[in-house]
Design a protein around this motif. Structure first.
Motif, PDB file in Angstrom:
ATOM      1  N   ILE A  28       7.759  -1.415 -14.073  1.00 21.63           N
ATOM      2  CA  ILE A  28       7.060  -0.414 -14.254  1.00 21.63           C
ATOM      3  C   ILE A  28       5.549  -0.338 -13.258  1.00 21.63           C
ATOM      4  N   ALA A  29       5.200  -1.352 -13.050  1.00 23.31           N
ATOM      5  CA  ALA A  29       4.062  -1.416 -12.242  1.00 23.31           C
ATOM      6  C   ALA A  29       4.374  -0.978 -11.058  1.00 23.31           C
ATOM      7  N   HIS A  30       5.571  -1.356 -10.359  1.00 20.70           N
ATOM      8  CA  HIS A  30       5.847  -0.685  -9.207  1.00 20.70           C
ATOM      9  C   HIS A  30       6.291   0.663  -8.939  1.00 20.70           C
ATOM     10  N   MET A  31       6.892   1.185 -10.078  1.00 22.67           N
ATOM     11  CA  MET A  31       7.357   2.340 -10.533  1.00 22.67           C
ATOM     12  C   MET A  31       6.292   3.328 -10.304  1.00 22.67           C
ATOM     13  N   ALA A  32       5.096   2.953 -10.729  1.00 18.45           N
ATOM     14  CA  ALA A  32       3.827   3.910 -11.015  1.00 18.45           C
ATOM     15  C   ALA A  32       3.586   4.483  -9.543  1.00 18.45           C
ATOM     16  N   GLU A  33       3.814   3.819  -8.496  1.00 21.93           N
ATOM     17  CA  GLU A  33       3.455   4.196  -7.159  1.00 21.93           C
ATOM     18  C   GLU A  33       1.977   4.235  -7.049  1.00 21.93           C
ATOM     19  N   MET A  34       1.267   3.319  -7.366  1.00 19.06           N
ATOM     20  CA  MET A  34      -0.219   3.580  -6.912  1.00 19.06           C
ATOM     21  C   MET A  34      -0.361   3.192  -5.693  1.00 19.06           C
ATOM     22  N   VAL A  35      -1.119   3.657  -5.010  1.00 23.90           N
ATOM     23  CA  VAL A  35      -1.191   3.942  -3.392  1.00 23.90           C
ATOM     24  C   VAL A  35      -1.714   2.349  -3.180  1.00 23.90           C
ATOM     25  N   ASP A  36      -1.461   1.575  -2.296  1.00 23.27           N
ATOM     26  CA  ASP A  36      -1.810   0.262  -1.841  1.00 23.27           C
ATOM     27  C   ASP A  36      -1.737  -0.718  -2.750  1.00 23.27           C
ATOM     28  N   GLU A  37      -0.816  -0.717  -3.839  1.00 24.34           N
ATOM     29  CA  GLU A  37      -0.947  -1.757  -4.913  1.00 24.34           C
ATOM     30  C   GLU A  37       0.372  -2.801  -4.377  1.00 24.34           C
ATOM     31  N   GLU A  38       1.010  -2.531  -3.314  1.00 20.42           N
ATOM     32  CA  GLU A  38       2.288  -3.396  -3.018  1.00 20.42           C
ATOM     33  C   GLU A  38       1.807  -4.777  -2.695  1.00 20.42           C
ATOM     34  N   SER A  39       0.700  -5.021  -2.374  1.00 19.70           N
ATOM     35  CA  SER A  39       0.384  -6.317  -1.899  1.00 19.70           C
ATOM     36  C   SER A  39       0.077  -7.130  -3.268  1.00 19.70           C
TER      37      SER A  39
END
Ligand code: SF4
Lengths: 418, 252
Positions: B75-86
Motif C-alpha cells: 500500500i505504501a508503494h501504491m500510494a505513489e508519494m513523490v520520492d518515497e522509493e528510497s
C-alpha cells in the motif's frame, strides 16, 4: 415533493435538533448482508460544521411541537417559534437519499412530545421499521427514547435501532426539577434500566442462536447539559461514572449550554458557551474510560473543579509528582498512559518499539510523544533529563508559557485530546 | 551512488531490490521514470521488471514479515508519494538485513517512515470515504469525482462496494484519470473520455430529476446545524482543508 415546504421543515427541525451534541455513528456491527443499502460499522464524519463539530448523521426532530416546557429547550411549549412536523415517509426519503449520496452515516431521530410519550415514540419506531424492512437500510439509526414510553415500544425500537438514548439533561435531580418541572428523573432511569437488561439478555441470546435479531448493537448513551445549573465538575463526573457503571452506557455526552432563551432560572443570554469546560469534561471522561483513572483521582473534595488552563491528565500529574519520573524503557503500559503528552497510540508504540532497543528522546518524538509536556515526567535512554527539583506548579507555569495560546484557546471537543 | 530507474510498479520495485543484492549496491537511489526518457541519466541502471525475480523477493518478504506487514508495504508503494522509493527500499533492506521481524521497531528510521507514510495514506483513504459526494445521474448511476493527494482509489473499493451494494456507482480520480465502476455485481477499472466526465457542466446536464433538490436540501441542512455561538474556523479548516472543498456539495 413540495420542495419549498420540505426545505422549510428541514430547516426548522434540524435547527431544533442541533443542540443535542452526540453524533457518534460507531460501535455498531450491522453489515450489508441482504444486498441492501449501507452498513454501520466504523462511524465516519462526512463533514464538519463551521464550529468544528462532526456531521455524521442526519440529526432532526420528527416535530418540534411539544407539550412540555423545559426551560433550557428551544422547543418548549411556551417559546414563540415556528413549529413543523415531518411525516414518517418524509424522514425515510430524506435519510435514504442523503445516504445514497454519501452525505451521512445514518439517522438520528428525536422529537418533541406530541400528545403523550407513546404516541410520539410509536412514530419514531415506525420510521426505523420502515427503513429497515421496506428499504433494506443497514445504515446507522439512533433513536431518542421518549421518557415514559412503554416497554413494548422500547423493545421494538431496540430491534430496529443501533443506538438508543435517554437524555438525563441535567447532571442532578435537583437541576432537573428546577429547569424541567414536567419531567421526572425516574422516567429517564426506568427506560435506561430496561434497555440495559434487555441488551444483556439479547446479547446472551445472540451467543446461543446466531440468527437471533440484533438489539441496539451500539448500546445506549445519554447527554447532560452543563453550565445551565450550578453543579460542579465533581458532581457531573461522578454522576457520569455512576451511569457508566450501573447502566453499561457507551457514552455520556456533555453539552455546554448555549444561552438561547431568557429565563430567570437560566444563565444570562450573553453568557458564553462553556466550551473549554466542556472539552475538559470530555478529556476527564476519556481518562476514566480508556486511561485507567478512577473518577476520584480526577475530581474530589479538595479539587471539585477541573483546571481550565491545563488538561486533567497534566493536572493529575502535577498533583502527584511523587510517582514521577518514570523510566519509559521499563514502566508498564498503565503507568506510561499516565504521562502527560503520551496518548494511547504512542503508548502502544513505545511498548512495541522498546523490545528492539531502548528509546531516546529523538525516537520518542518520532513516535508522537509531545515532549514539551512529557519531558518533565520521564527518563529514557539519554543523559539528558530534567534535573531541577521542580514543583508541580513550576511545571505548569513552564508548560503554559510555552504553549500559551494553544492551551487557552483550545476549545475543541472529543477528538484530539492529550 | 547508483541511480536505479524502474517502471513504477511494485514488481519493478522488487526487481530493483533483487538487483541491489545481486550486484551488492550499497548506495542507491531509486526513481520512477518512463522507460524512454532513461537516457538522460548517467550512472544509471535501468531495471527491467522481471516477474520471477520479483516473486523471489516477495517470498523472502513473506518469510520475514507478517502478511499484514507485506500488505502495508504494498500500500505504501501504491500510494505513489513523490520520492518515497528510497524509504521503501531502505525498509526492505532493513527487513532482510535483520534476523527478527522488525515491523514494530519504530526506533528505526525506515520503519518509522513507513508507518508515517501509511498513516498519511490511511488518512487520505478515510477522507475520501467521508468526503466523496455522489451525484445521481439520469441513468441511476451515482457519480463522484475525486482528487486525492495520493493514489488511494483502489483502497476504496471494498468500502463502497459493501456499503452501496444496491446502486450503480462510479468514483473517478480526475488527477490520475482513472475510475472505478460498480455495476451491481462487480467493480471494474475504467477511464472516461476526459471531456465527458470531468467538466462539471457536463455532469450537471446528466443529473437525475431529483438530484438538484437533494443537493439543495443537504446544503440547507448543513447551514442549519451550525451553531454560530460556537464558531471555530481554525478547527473547521483542520478537519476539512480547503483543497477538498470543490467536490463537497455543502461547500460549493
Ligand atoms: S420534552 Fe424535550 S422537546 Fe419538549 S421541551 Fe422538554 S426538552 Fe424540549
Amino acid at each position: 415533493m413540495n420542495e419549498e415546504r420540505i426545505t422549510e421543515k428541514l430547516n426548522i427541525l434540524a435547527d431544533a435538533a442541533k443542540y443535542d451534541v452526540s453524533c457518534a455513528s460507531s460501535g455498531s456491527k450491522r453489515k450489508n448482508e441482504n444486498k441492501g443499502l449501507g452498513n454501520a460499522s466504523n462511524g465516519i464524519c462526512h463533514s464538519y460544521t463551521e464550529d468544528g463539530r462532526c456531521v455524521s448523521l442526519l440529526k432532526i426532530l420528527l416535530t418540534n411541537h411539544c407539550i412540555f416546557d423545559c426551560a433550557y429547550c428551544v422547543s418548549r411549549k411556551n417559546n414563540d417559534i415556528k413549529r413543523a412536523a415531518f411525516t414518517v415517509q418524509e424522514v425515510v426519503d430524506l435519510t435514504i437519499n442523503f445516504y445514497r449520496r454519501n452525505y451521512i452515516e445514518g439517522l438520528f431521530l428525536s422529537s418533541g412530545i406530541f400528545k403523550d410519550a407513546d404516541y410520539t415514540m410509536e412514530r419514531l419506531v415506525r420510521v426505523a421499521k420502515k427503513l429497515r424492512t421496506e428499504h433494506k437500510f443497514n445504515g446507522y439509526i439512533h433513536l431518542k427514547s421518549i421518557p415514559g414510553a412503554s416497554d413494548e415500544l422500547m423493545r421494538e425500537a431496540g430491534l430496529y435501532a443501533d443506538r438508543l438514548s435517554v437524555n438525563l439533561e441535567m447532571p442532578t435531580e435537583a437541576g432537573l426539577k428546577l429547569l424541567a418541572p414536567d419531567k421526572n428523573r425516574q422516567d429517564m432511569i426506568d427506560p435506561m434500566k430496561f434497555l440495559k437488561d434487555e441488551i444483556i439478555l439479547r446479547t446472551e441470546e445472540k451467543k446461543l442462536f446466531k440468527k437471533a435479531p440484533m438489539f441496539a448493537p451500539a448500546g445506549q448513551s445519554t447527554q447532560v447539559i452543563i453550565g445551565a445549573t450550578p453543579e460542579d465538575d465533581q458532581q457531573i463526573l461522578q454522576s457520569a461514572n455512576y451511569f457508566y457503571k450501573n447502566f453499561n452506557l457507551k457514552r455520556v455526552y456533555y453539552s455546554g449550554y448555549v444561552p438561547v432563551l431568557a429565563d430567570q432560572r437560566l444563565p444570562d443570554l450573553n453568557t458564553s458557551v462553556p466550551m473549554v469546560r466542556e472539552n475538559r469534561l470530555y478529556q476527564a471522561d476519556w481518562l476514566m474510560r480508556f486511561y485507567g483513572f478512577h473518577v476520584n483521582e480526577i475530581v474530589n473534595n479538595q479539587q471539585p473543579l477541573l483546571d481550565l488552563d491545563i488538561d486533567p491528565k497534566l493536572s493529575w500529574a502535577i498533583r502527584n509528582m511523587q510517582v514521577f519520573p518514570i523510566d519509559i524503557n521499563k514502566a508498564d503500559l498503565q503507568m506510561i498512559l499516565r504521562v502527560p503528552g503520551i496518548g494511547l497510540l504512542s503508548a502502544q508504540k513505545i511498548i512495541g518499539a522498546r523490545k528492539f532497543a531502548k528509546l531516546s528522546w529523538e525516537q520518542l518524538k518520532k513516535i508522537g510523544v509531545a515532549l514539551n509536556r512529557a519531558r518533565y515526567f520521564i527518563i529514557c535512554k539519554s543523559n539528558e533529563f530534567e534535573r531541577r527539583d521542580l514543583t508541580g506548579n513550576n511545571i505548569k507555569q513552564f508548560i503554559l508559557a510555552e504553549s500559551q495560546s494553544k492551551y487557552i484557546k483550545n476549545t475543541q471537543s472529543q477528538l484530539s485530546l492529550f | 551512488m547508483y541511480t536505479l530507474v524502474y517502471d513504477g510498479t511494485f514488481e519493478g520495485l522488487l526487481t530493483a531490490v533483487f538487483e541491489i543484492y545481486e550486484r551488492k549496491l550499497f548506495h542507491v537511489k531509486l526513481i520512477k521514470v518512463e522507460w524512454r526518457s532513461g537516457a538522460m541519466f548517467e550512472e544509471v541502471l535501468q531495471i527491467i521488471t522481471d516477474d520471477k525475480r520479483a516473486t523471489r523477493v516477495l517470498a523472502g518478504l513473506r518469510r520475514k514479515l507478517s502478511s499484514a506487514g507485506v500488505q502495508r508495504l504494498y500500500i505504501a508503494h501504491m500510494a505513489e508519494m513523490v520520492d518515497e522509493e528510497s524509504s521503501i527500499i531502505g525498509f526492505i533492506r532493513y527487513v532482510f538485513d535483520t534476523d527478527v521481524n522488525v515491523e514494530e521497531d519504530y526506533g528505526n528510521k525506515y520503519v518509522m517512515r513507513l508507518s508515517e507514510i501509511l498513516k498519511m495514506v490511511r488518512r487520505e483513504k478515510h477522507r475520501m470515504e467521508a468526503f466523496i459526494r455522489f451525484q445521481k445521474l439520469a441513468d441511476e448511476t451515482y457519480y463522484a469525482a475525486i482528487e486525492p493527494d495520493f493514489n488511494v482509489l483502489p483502497l476504496l473499493i471494498r468500502h463502497f462496494k459493501n456499503r452501496y451494494a444496491d446502486q450503480k456507482w462510479i468514483i473517478y480520480d480526475i488527477k490520475r484519470r482513472y475510475g472505478i465502476h460498480y455495476d451491481l455485481h462487480d467493480t471494474q477499472y475504467i477511464s472516461l473520455d476526459f471531456s465527458d466526465a470531468s467538466k462539471p457542466a457536463d455532469v450537471i446536464s446528466a443529473y437525475s430529476k431529483d438530484e438538484k433538490i437533494y443537493q439543495h436540501l443537504w446544503k440547507n441542512y448543513f447551514a442549519s446545524v451550525n451553531i454560530v455561538l460556537r464558531k471555530n474556523t481554525k478547527l473547521h479548516l483542520r478537519h476539512i482543508p480547503k483543497r477538498y472543498w470543490r467536490h463537497l456539495t455543502e461547500k460549493i
